[in-house]
Write a protein that holds these residues in place. Structure first.
Motif, PDB file in Angstrom:
ATOM      1  N   VAL A 338      -9.909  -6.022  -5.994  1.00  0.00           N
ATOM      2  CA  VAL A 338     -11.159  -6.549  -7.309  1.00  0.00           C
ATOM      3  C   VAL A 338     -12.195  -7.005  -6.479  1.00  0.00           C
ATOM      4  N   CYS A 339     -12.290  -8.085  -5.350  1.00  0.00           N
ATOM      5  CA  CYS A 339     -13.328  -8.545  -5.114  1.00  0.00           C
ATOM      6  C   CYS A 339     -13.554  -7.409  -4.011  1.00  0.00           C
ATOM      7  N   LEU A 340     -12.110  -7.200  -3.294  1.00  0.00           N
ATOM      8  CA  LEU A 340     -12.981  -6.268  -1.841  1.00  0.00           C
ATOM      9  C   LEU A 340     -13.914  -5.027  -2.395  1.00  0.00           C
ATOM     10  N   ILE A 341     -13.184  -4.017  -3.712  1.00  0.00           N
ATOM     11  CA  ILE A 341     -13.837  -2.320  -4.354  1.00  0.00           C
ATOM     12  C   ILE A 341     -15.893  -3.435  -4.541  1.00  0.00           C
ATOM     13  N   THR A 342     -15.310  -3.758  -4.854  1.00  0.00           N
ATOM     14  CA  THR A 342     -16.908  -4.759  -5.565  1.00  0.00           C
ATOM     15  C   THR A 342     -17.569  -4.919  -4.655  1.00  0.00           C
ATOM     16  N   HIS A 419      -7.028   2.314 -10.992  1.00  0.00           N
ATOM     17  CA  HIS A 419      -6.388   2.358  -9.786  1.00  0.00           C
ATOM     18  C   HIS A 419      -5.908   1.809  -9.282  1.00  0.00           C
ATOM     19  N   ILE A 420      -5.866   0.256  -9.482  1.00  0.00           N
ATOM     20  CA  ILE A 420      -5.437  -0.158  -7.854  1.00  0.00           C
ATOM     21  C   ILE A 420      -4.181  -0.782  -8.361  1.00  0.00           C
ATOM     22  N   VAL A 421      -3.610  -0.388 -10.122  1.00  0.00           N
ATOM     23  CA  VAL A 421      -2.698  -0.468 -10.007  1.00  0.00           C
ATOM     24  C   VAL A 421      -1.658   1.168  -9.141  1.00  0.00           C
ATOM     25  N   GLU A 422      -1.810   2.002  -9.027  1.00  0.00           N
ATOM     26  CA  GLU A 422      -1.434   3.035  -8.860  1.00  0.00           C
ATOM     27  C   GLU A 422      -0.176   3.195  -7.484  1.00  0.00           C
ATOM     28  N   ASP A 423       0.762   3.828  -7.711  1.00  0.00           N
ATOM     29  CA  ASP A 423       0.811   4.330  -6.208  1.00  0.00           C
ATOM     30  C   ASP A 423      -0.122   4.323  -4.729  1.00  0.00           C
ATOM     31  N   ASN A 424       0.788   3.529  -4.374  1.00  0.00           N
ATOM     32  CA  ASN A 424      -0.174   4.304  -2.516  1.00  0.00           C
ATOM     33  C   ASN A 424      -1.668   4.094  -3.407  1.00  0.00           C
ATOM     34  N   ASN A 425      -2.406   3.493  -3.676  1.00  0.00           N
ATOM     35  CA  ASN A 425      -3.585   3.151  -3.520  1.00  0.00           C
ATOM     36  C   ASN A 425      -4.146   2.971  -2.218  1.00  0.00           C
ATOM     37  N   PRO A 426      -5.355   3.063  -1.708  1.00  0.00           N
ATOM     38  CA  PRO A 426      -5.160   2.318   0.178  1.00  0.00           C
ATOM     39  C   PRO A 426      -6.176   1.514  -0.518  1.00  0.00           C
ATOM     40  N   VAL A 427      -7.042   0.520  -0.727  1.00  0.00           N
ATOM     41  CA  VAL A 427      -7.273  -1.016  -1.418  1.00  0.00           C
ATOM     42  C   VAL A 427      -6.173  -1.633  -1.480  1.00  0.00           C
ATOM     43  N   SER A 428      -4.864  -1.309  -2.664  1.00  0.00           N
ATOM     44  CA  SER A 428      -3.884  -2.249  -2.593  1.00  0.00           C
ATOM     45  C   SER A 428      -2.968  -2.247  -1.481  1.00  0.00           C
ATOM     46  N   SER A 429      -2.802  -0.467  -0.281  1.00  0.00           N
ATOM     47  CA  SER A 429      -1.852  -1.091   0.298  1.00  0.00           C
ATOM     48  C   SER A 429      -2.536  -1.503   1.574  1.00  0.00           C
ATOM     49  N   LEU A 430      -3.733  -1.722   1.869  1.00  0.00           N
ATOM     50  CA  LEU A 430      -4.152  -2.794   2.796  1.00  0.00           C
ATOM     51  C   LEU A 430      -4.209  -3.355   2.365  1.00  0.00           C
ATOM     52  N   ILE A 431      -4.473  -4.334   1.205  1.00  0.00           N
ATOM     53  CA  ILE A 431      -4.687  -5.471   0.923  1.00  0.00           C
ATOM     54  C   ILE A 431      -3.023  -6.464   1.160  1.00  0.00           C
ATOM     55  N   ASP A 432      -1.987  -5.487   0.241  1.00  0.00           N
ATOM     56  CA  ASP A 432      -1.145  -6.119   0.930  1.00  0.00           C
ATOM     57  C   ASP A 432      -0.252  -6.036   2.482  1.00  0.00           C
ATOM     58  N   LYS A 433      -0.894  -4.719   3.016  1.00  0.00           N
ATOM     59  CA  LYS A 433      -0.163  -4.866   4.240  1.00  0.00           C
ATOM     60  C   LYS A 433      -0.455  -6.621   5.084  1.00  0.00           C
ATOM     61  N   ARG A 434      -1.844  -6.688   4.755  1.00  0.00           N
ATOM     62  CA  ARG A 434      -2.874  -7.855   5.681  1.00  0.00           C
ATOM     63  C   ARG A 434      -2.320  -9.005   4.856  1.00  0.00           C
ATOM     64  N   ILE A 435      -1.672  -9.260   3.419  1.00  0.00           N
ATOM     65  CA  ILE A 435      -1.482 -10.696   3.180  1.00  0.00           C
ATOM     66  C   ILE A 435       0.419 -10.342   3.721  1.00  0.00           C
ATOM     67  N   GLN A 436       0.963  -9.164   3.778  1.00  0.00           N
ATOM     68  CA  GLN A 436       2.423  -9.490   4.334  1.00  0.00           C
ATOM     69  C   GLN A 436       2.293  -9.636   6.004  1.00  0.00           C
ATOM     70  N   PHE A 437       0.955  -8.940   7.144  1.00  0.00           N
ATOM     71  CA  PHE A 437       0.889  -9.550   7.927  1.00  0.00           C
ATOM     72  C   PHE A 437       0.798 -11.213   7.953  1.00  0.00           C
ATOM     73  N   PHE A 438      -0.218 -12.269   7.379  1.00  0.00           N
ATOM     74  CA  PHE A 438      -0.628 -13.345   6.890  1.00  0.00           C
ATOM     75  C   PHE A 438       0.694 -13.762   7.453  1.00  0.00           C
ATOM     76  N   MET A 439       2.038 -13.481   6.295  1.00  0.00           N
ATOM     77  CA  MET A 439       2.904 -14.365   6.073  1.00  0.00           C
ATOM     78  C   MET A 439       4.200 -13.759   7.431  1.00  0.00           C
ATOM     79  N   ARG A 440       3.806 -12.539   8.146  1.00  0.00           N
ATOM     80  CA  ARG A 440       5.149 -12.453   9.324  1.00  0.00           C
ATOM     81  C   ARG A 440       4.406 -13.483  10.099  1.00  0.00           C
ATOM     82  N   SER A 441       2.859 -14.112  10.153  1.00  0.00           N
ATOM     83  CA  SER A 441       2.333 -14.424  11.375  1.00  0.00           C
ATOM     84  C   SER A 441       2.878 -15.968  10.981  1.00  0.00           C
ATOM     85  N   LEU A 442       2.879 -16.076  10.092  1.00  0.00           N
ATOM     86  CA  LEU A 442       3.599 -17.508   9.258  1.00  0.00           C
ATOM     87  C   LEU A 442       4.465 -17.745  10.050  1.00  0.00           C
TER      88      LEU A 442
END
Length: 512
Positions: A338-342, A419-442
């Motif tokens: 939501v914050c990134l889109i805004t 549209h955030i809830v839609e499958d393959n939403n580009p913003v949602s996919s990007l944020i999800d990927k970066r959350i996963q990267f942070f957890m992987r780095s942790l």
């Protein structure tokens, strides 16, 4: 929609977390995992025939699992305690209980009102009260133990009843005074109320009620005293208990093996994709998969796990905590989206507004409460968030003397949020990927290192919450590795190196 954050950094950043596992991991992985590091070679990956399990063995395994789960919860959950719960009054079970209890106490009252009184049921109650009071005593409390046994001697009370010489009020008063000596301070008011009760039947009924509360208090006192000991010895205790379960039920690692196997397949697929995208790579050289990376990838899958499925056996004790973390991350992902889109739509106009991202977060959080419940309508919540954010943006723009968003821009902003809830939403996919990267780095950080990895772009608005969730997640993972590491090592050895020749590493105890 253009995104301000550099998306090209994601493919590089995913490799960065992998590189934190030292290069020596690949060098010694075959040697260390060729040795069977579990205490006993019990694994579903072996080719031994299935063992027939008896009912007694199954019950023994179930008891061990219950003990393991309870000990784990006491040690890791500082708020764990026993609560006194009763059936709701309007429920069927509550109604039945009320009827049965009323019938019992009415019958006791009619017996005591007879001439001469009938004391047999009352004597049985005194006998039960005596056993409960004795259960509260600590070893060595001989004087009060002898006193309780002497005063509440049911044989003596029966002899007195035969001669109609039972001082039932005197016995009740002794019981109340003894309860006052043994109870926790929180029960002092209950003891005062007992002393003020005159009707003997009601008094006995209330005595049992307070005794039930004292049982809970005693259980929680025991838990409180046991917790430091369990925390010091939990790793060895859990590993020993799980080994006992494994001996009773050899299939107790089936789901864990499948979980690790899926992680290996994911890693092989990733390596294959990477090789195909790099034409100059030497396809003839076979890369050794890092066992550490395989295990960490498996742990990451738990953050997106469908908890309607059974979780791997080695993670059952933390299933609730992992599910709560997954749900919290889902909420944080929506807030970041939501914050990134805004920001991408109106960022230039509000760039100087202090804490504007935090204001957007404060709008979103209340509307996303309970978003993981089945009855929660996420689309409706996102529509409401979109409306409130448009209103907030327009107020901020108006206060700064800038033109507000027109209807088309508002519709566009609300639509992108919805549209955030839609499958393959580009913003949602990007944020999800970066959350996963942070957890992987942790997970790639040494367990003794307390600092957090750098927060990826787009997550700064949820940085505090991400670091809190991340620390809880890392704590669960690191403890799980300590307890079940030997079992994982055995599974990984058999899955990664099934045809490895018997060598020195297998016949000698590894030194590292």
């Amino acid at each position: 929609m253009p995104l301000n954050d550099d998306q090209n950094s994601d493919s590089d950043s995913s490799r960065l977390s992998e590189s934190t596992a030292s290069s020596s991991d690949s060098e010694y992985s075959r040697q260390s995992f060729n040795s069977d590091s579990s205490s006993k070679p019990s694994s579903p990956a072996s080719a031994s025939p299935p063992k027939v399990i008896t009912f007694d063995e199954l019950m023994a395994a179930a008891k061990n699992l219950t003990d393991l789960t309870l000990a784990h919860e006491i040690a890791v959950n500082a708020n764990f305690c026993i609560k006194h719960e009763d059936f709701p009054q309007n429920s069927f079970a509550g109604t039945v209980k009320q009827i049965v209890h009323k019938a019992f106490w009415d019958h006791l009252e009619s017996e005591l009102n007879e001439d001469p009184p009938e004391y047999e049921h009352a004597i049985k109650l005194f006998e039960e009260i005596k056993e409960i009071l004795l259960s509260f005593l600590t070893p060595g409390a001989n004087r009060i133990q002898n006193q309780i046994c002497e005063v509440l001697d049911t044989d003596l009370i029966r002899q007195q009843a035969e001669h109609n010489a039972v001082d039932i009020h005197g016995l009740a008063n002794y019981i109340i005074n003894t309860m006052g000596k043994l109870c926790a301070p929180i029960r002092d008011n209950d003891i005062k109320q007992l002393k003020a009760t005159d009707n003997i039947v009601e008094l006995l009924r209330q005595i049992f009620r307070v005794l039930d509360l004292m049982k809970v208090d005693m259980a929680n006192y025991t838990i409180q005293n046991l917790r430091p000991y369990l925390q010091r010895n939990l790793v060895d205790y859990e590993r020993t208990k799980f080994q006992e379960i494994l001996e009773e039920t050899p299939s107790a690692l089936d789901l864990t093996t499948e979980w690790i196997k899926e992680s290996i397949e994911d890693e092989l697929s990733s390596i294959s994709d990477e090789s195909s995208s790099s034409p100059g790579a030497d396809s003839s050289s076979k890369r050794i998969i890092s066992p550490t990376l395989v295990l960490n990838n498996g742990y990451l899958k738990l953050l997106q796990w469908d908890y309607r499925k059974t979780i791997p056996e080695t993670l059952i004790t933390d299933e609730v905590r992992l599910q709560e973390l997954r749900e919290k991350l889902n909420q944080l992902k929506i807030i970041a989206c939501v914050c990134l889109i805004t920001n991408n739509m109106v960022g230039a106009a509000i760039v100087d507004v202090p804490d504007f991202a935090d204001q957007l977060k404060r709008i979103s959080v209340p509307l996303l409460e309970g978003m993981n419940k089945k009855t929660f309508d996420l689309k409706e919540a996102l529509n409401a968030i979109g409306v409130q954010i448009c209103s907030k943006v327009n107020r901020s723009l108006a206060e700064r003397g800038l033109p507000t968003l027109n209807e088309e821009m508002q519709s566009n902003l609300m639509g992108q949020i919805a549209h955030i809830v839609e499958d393959n939403n580009p913003v949602s996919s990007l944020i999800d990927k970066r959350i996963q990267f942070f957890m992987r780095s942790l997970l790639a950080l040494p367990s003794f290192q307390k600092c957090m990895p750098t927060m990826p772009g787009g997550l700064s608005v949820i940085q505090t919450e991400m670091e809190f969730v991340g620390s809880q997640y890392a704590s669960i993972v690191n403890f799980n590795k300590q307890v079940y590491g030997p079992f994982y090592a055995n599974i990984l050895r058999k899955l990664l190196f099934p045809e490895a020749p018997m060598g020195k590493a297998e016949t000698e105890t590894p030194t590292n």
